[in-house]
Design a protein around this motif. Structure first.
Motif, mmCIF file in Angstrom:
data_model
loop_
_atom_site.group_PDB
_atom_site.id
_atom_site.type_symbol
_atom_site.label_atom_id
_atom_site.label_comp_id
_atom_site.label_asym_id
_atom_site.label_seq_id
_atom_site.Cartn_x
_atom_site.Cartn_y
_atom_site.Cartn_z
ATOM 1 N N PHE A 58 -18.589 -8.420 -5.563
ATOM 2 C CA PHE A 58 -18.100 -7.041 -5.980
ATOM 3 C C PHE A 58 -16.820 -7.459 -6.795
ATOM 4 O O PHE A 58 -16.007 -8.221 -6.694
ATOM 5 N N GLU A 59 -16.831 -6.751 -7.840
ATOM 6 C CA GLU A 59 -15.806 -6.693 -8.995
ATOM 7 C C GLU A 59 -14.350 -6.648 -8.374
ATOM 8 O O GLU A 59 -13.420 -7.254 -8.754
ATOM 9 N N ILE A 64 -11.017 -0.534 -3.158
ATOM 10 C CA ILE A 64 -11.243 0.736 -4.114
ATOM 11 C C ILE A 64 -10.197 0.468 -5.271
ATOM 12 O O ILE A 64 -8.908 0.641 -4.700
ATOM 13 N N PRO A 65 -10.280 0.551 -6.364
ATOM 14 C CA PRO A 65 -9.233 0.478 -7.397
ATOM 15 C C PRO A 65 -8.082 1.338 -7.191
ATOM 16 O O PRO A 65 -8.374 2.659 -6.741
ATOM 17 N N PHE A 66 -6.742 1.173 -7.508
ATOM 18 C CA PHE A 66 -5.582 2.191 -6.985
ATOM 19 C C PHE A 66 -5.886 3.277 -7.660
ATOM 20 O O PHE A 66 -5.659 4.495 -7.192
ATOM 21 N N GLN A 70 -6.117 7.135 -6.089
ATOM 22 C CA GLN A 70 -4.981 8.222 -6.263
ATOM 23 C C GLN A 70 -5.738 9.489 -6.669
ATOM 24 O O GLN A 70 -5.262 10.650 -6.395
ATOM 25 N N GLU A 71 -7.063 9.515 -7.446
ATOM 26 C CA GLU A 71 -7.597 10.467 -7.718
ATOM 27 C C GLU A 71 -8.530 11.173 -6.624
ATOM 28 O O GLU A 71 -8.749 12.433 -6.708
ATOM 29 N N ASN A 72 -8.550 10.437 -5.598
ATOM 30 C CA ASN A 72 -9.272 10.748 -4.287
ATOM 31 C C ASN A 72 -8.712 10.506 -3.134
ATOM 32 O O ASN A 72 -9.006 9.652 -2.152
ATOM 33 N N PRO A 73 -7.588 11.326 -2.837
ATOM 34 C CA PRO A 73 -6.819 10.859 -1.702
ATOM 35 C C PRO A 73 -7.191 11.184 -0.199
ATOM 36 O O PRO A 73 -7.028 10.575 0.475
ATOM 37 N N VAL A 74 -8.251 12.181 -0.106
ATOM 38 C CA VAL A 74 -8.757 12.668 1.134
ATOM 39 C C VAL A 74 -9.888 11.574 1.173
ATOM 40 O O VAL A 74 -9.560 10.758 2.249
ATOM 41 N N LYS A 82 -15.179 2.043 1.009
ATOM 42 C CA LYS A 82 -14.975 0.733 0.264
ATOM 43 C C LYS A 82 -15.978 0.619 -0.695
ATOM 44 O O LYS A 82 -16.750 1.423 -1.124
ATOM 45 N N GLU A 83 -15.574 -0.382 -1.743
ATOM 46 C CA GLU A 83 -16.465 -0.643 -2.902
ATOM 47 C C GLU A 83 -17.827 -0.822 -2.466
ATOM 48 O O GLU A 83 -18.796 -0.412 -3.545
ATOM 49 N N ASP A 84 -18.232 -1.127 -1.397
ATOM 50 C CA ASP A 84 -19.552 -1.489 -1.176
ATOM 51 C C ASP A 84 -20.512 -0.155 -0.921
ATOM 52 O O ASP A 84 -21.677 -0.200 -0.666
ATOM 53 N N ALA A 85 -19.586 0.747 -0.415
ATOM 54 C CA ALA A 85 -20.264 2.158 0.041
ATOM 55 C C ALA A 85 -19.893 3.328 -0.685
ATOM 56 O O ALA A 85 -20.357 4.429 -0.300
#
Length: 563
Positions: A58-59, A64-66, A70-74, A82-85
């Motif tokens: 996983f990159e 999840i990148p910061f 920030q764009e998806n606070p909920v 997480k990155e895998d899902a």
């Protein structure tokens, strides 16, 4: 005039955990069934892109990148985002809604819906849960009791594959179980401590939708035994846990009676004033934005609780100017959820000669013990609790230089960590509601406006849970006991229910005992929107049982010519 190409026996709106069951039941009975799903198609195995990836592939090493957080606070507050899902979650930026009060609305728009993301806990409701509103007068009485649903619990459990023990508890009825997995030695230690101290409290195996000993019905579905990988949120290529994608949807497809349309945003249900019934569904193509109408004798609404409310509120006609079937005026009201705010954790200094024997897709569970047989506290209803124990490596990131490297390289295991989280029942209230905003999304759908909050009953319940759990942890000799109230907004439990509740009286409810609209007899709702109250148990198994039961009723009524 209806287009024959667009005409079916049944239309099912939504392909998640209840929509999948509706599709299975109707297609098995030989009915031509259209399933509408607003999200993308996800085929079992083929469309699980991360299911066999190693952590280092996983990159962002799973995080999840910061900037995306920030764009998806909920959605970023959800434990499984997480990155895998991440590809199975609806992004805040893409599907806005209006929060009159803070509400974390967690969604999964794809074939299978949130059945790819659920925690797979499958506890039956008990007679106490269905009798709760009648006993204390909060929310309307359920039109059914446990015995009405018991055979349908058995029916769906055998097909889905549920692991568990027969514990003999009236507060949590036993089911058709596959063998349970093992609890840890500390789970069992705590279980013994609680059993000796409290006659009415039990620590048991958390029943879950994982195949531990495949039966022929599971092999026929192409599913195999759970591998205990505990990366279920990626989609399981073994079909080890139950999902619409691995089970009910492909089962329905094999009958040849299923038409599945992903990318179909349901705008509204069509009501014909002359025929005095619903005749079809208006759909907006998610990519082209073109509109299409589909027609059927029966419509099942399984869009997930709040979206089901949205669709019905948006389905207006001369007969129903305030939403389909809304003669009572209760559509969108009495929304409830589960209270997951509180957690208690500690360390256990014993059992240091043991560790776990591997991963497990479930943990221990403490069924409700408050206000079961009588009202004994200052709050209504009660709470269940999860219990987890495990050991971690003793390595740390403390120190500098050689000390830092030595701490990182430690191979020993540290002490056992134990933790518990509450699962409290909230009381449905008229003031907890959803409605339509004047703003619209890119598919010409009004934004859903959510006004839901905790109340004094919830606050008292949090306080009691913390007190009782700390007492039990102390009794077990656990150390460094720490209690936390996250104060998180409603919604993060992902158990939103209500708005289209069942009830005997059409003046105070939307659906009768068969999940059938009082005022529009060929429309049925069997997802979380139909729930009259919330219990403390996880609700998904009950959605499945209600759906199978309602579909059986519909088939019988169709044969009699009543629908």
């Amino acid at each position: 005039m209806a287009d024959n190409k667009n005409t079916f026996d049944v239309i099912v709106i939504g392909s998640g955990i209840s929509g999948g069951w509706a599709a299975k039941e109707f297609t098995e009975k030989g009915l031509k069934t259209l399933v509408l799903e607003r999200g993308k198609d996800v085929k079992h195995i083929k469309d699980y892109p991360t299911t066999n990836m190693m952590p280092w592939e996983f990159e962002h090493r799973g995080e999840i990148p910061f900037n995306i957080q920030q764009e998806n606070p909920v959605i970023s507050r959800c434990y499984a985002y997480k990155e895998d899902a991440a590809h199975f979650f609806v992004k805040d930026t893409e599907h806005p809604y209006v929060q009159e009060k803070p509400f974390d609305w967690i969604r999964g728009y794809q074939v299978g819906g949130k059945s790819l993301l659920w925690a797979r806990q499958t506890q039956r409701w008990s007679k106490f849960d269905f009798e709760g509103p009648a006993r204390d007068g909060y929310a309307v009485d359920w039109p059914i009791r446990y015995n009405d649903l018991a055979p349908w619990y058995s029916y769906v459990e055998k097909f889905a594959g549920i692991s568990g023990n027969k514990d003999g508890l009236d507060v949590l009825p036993d089911g058709e179980f596959l063998p349970a997995l093992d609890l840890t030695c500390v789970d069992n230690y705590f279980k013994d401590v609680v059993a000796k101290k409290y006659k009415d409290r039990h620590v048991i195996y958390g029943r879950c939708a994982h195949i531990t000993e495949p039966q022929q019905i599971h092999l026929d579905q192409g599913r195999a035994m759970c591998q205990k990988r505990t990366i279920c949120q990626r989609g399981c290529p073994f079909g080890g846990y139950f999902s619409s994608n691995a089970s009910t949807i492909p089962w329905a497809e094999r009958t040849g009676n299923l038409t599945l349309k992903p990318g179909a945003v349901v705008h509204s249900i069509i009501y014909d004033d002359k025929e005095s019934k619903a005749t079809g569904v208006r759909v907006i193509d998610s990519k082209t934005k073109t509109a299409t109408e589909y027609f059927a004798k029966v419509i099942f609404v399984n869009a997930a609780a709040l979206n089901t409310n949205l669709i019905l509120l948006n389905s207006v006609s001369r007969r129903f100017p305030n939403g389909l079937g809304n003669d009572s005026g209760v559509l969108g009201k009495y929304i409830a959820f589960h209270n997951y705010r509180a957690r208690v954790s500690a360390k256990h200094e014993g059992h240091l000669d043991y560790t776990t024997d591997g991963k497990s897709p479930t943990a221990a569970y403490i069924p409700r013990f408050r206000n079961v047989y009588k009202q004994e506290t200052g709050f209504l209803r009660g709470y269940a609790a999860g219990f987890y124990s495990g050991r971690y490596g003793a390595n740390t990131q403390e120190g500098f230089g050689e000390t830092f490297k030595a701490n990182l390289a430690k191979k020993d295991l540290g002490p056992w960590h134990v933790s518990s989280h509450m699962m409290g029942e909230t009381i449905p209230k008229e003031s907890n509601m959803v409605s339509l905003d004047t703003k619209k999304d890119e598919w010409d759908m009004p934004l859903l406006k959510i006004k839901v909050d905790y109340d004094d009953n919830d606050e008292k319940m949090v306080k009691d849970y913390i007190e009782q759990m700390k007492e039990m942890f102390t009794e077990a000799g656990f150390k460094d006991i720490n209690a936390m109230d996250s104060k998180q907004a409603p919604g993060l439990d992902i158990h939103e229910m209500g708005g289209v509740r069942m009830g005997n009286d059409p003046k105070t409810s939307m659906l009768n005992k068969w999940n059938q609209m009082h005022a529009c007899k060929n429309v049925f709702v069997t997802d979380g929107a139909c729930m009259t109250s919330t219990s403390t148990q996880n609700p998904s198994l009950t959605y499945m049982a209600l759906t199978a039961r309602a579909a059986d009723y519909v088939f019988g009524e169709m044969k009699k010519g009543n629908i």
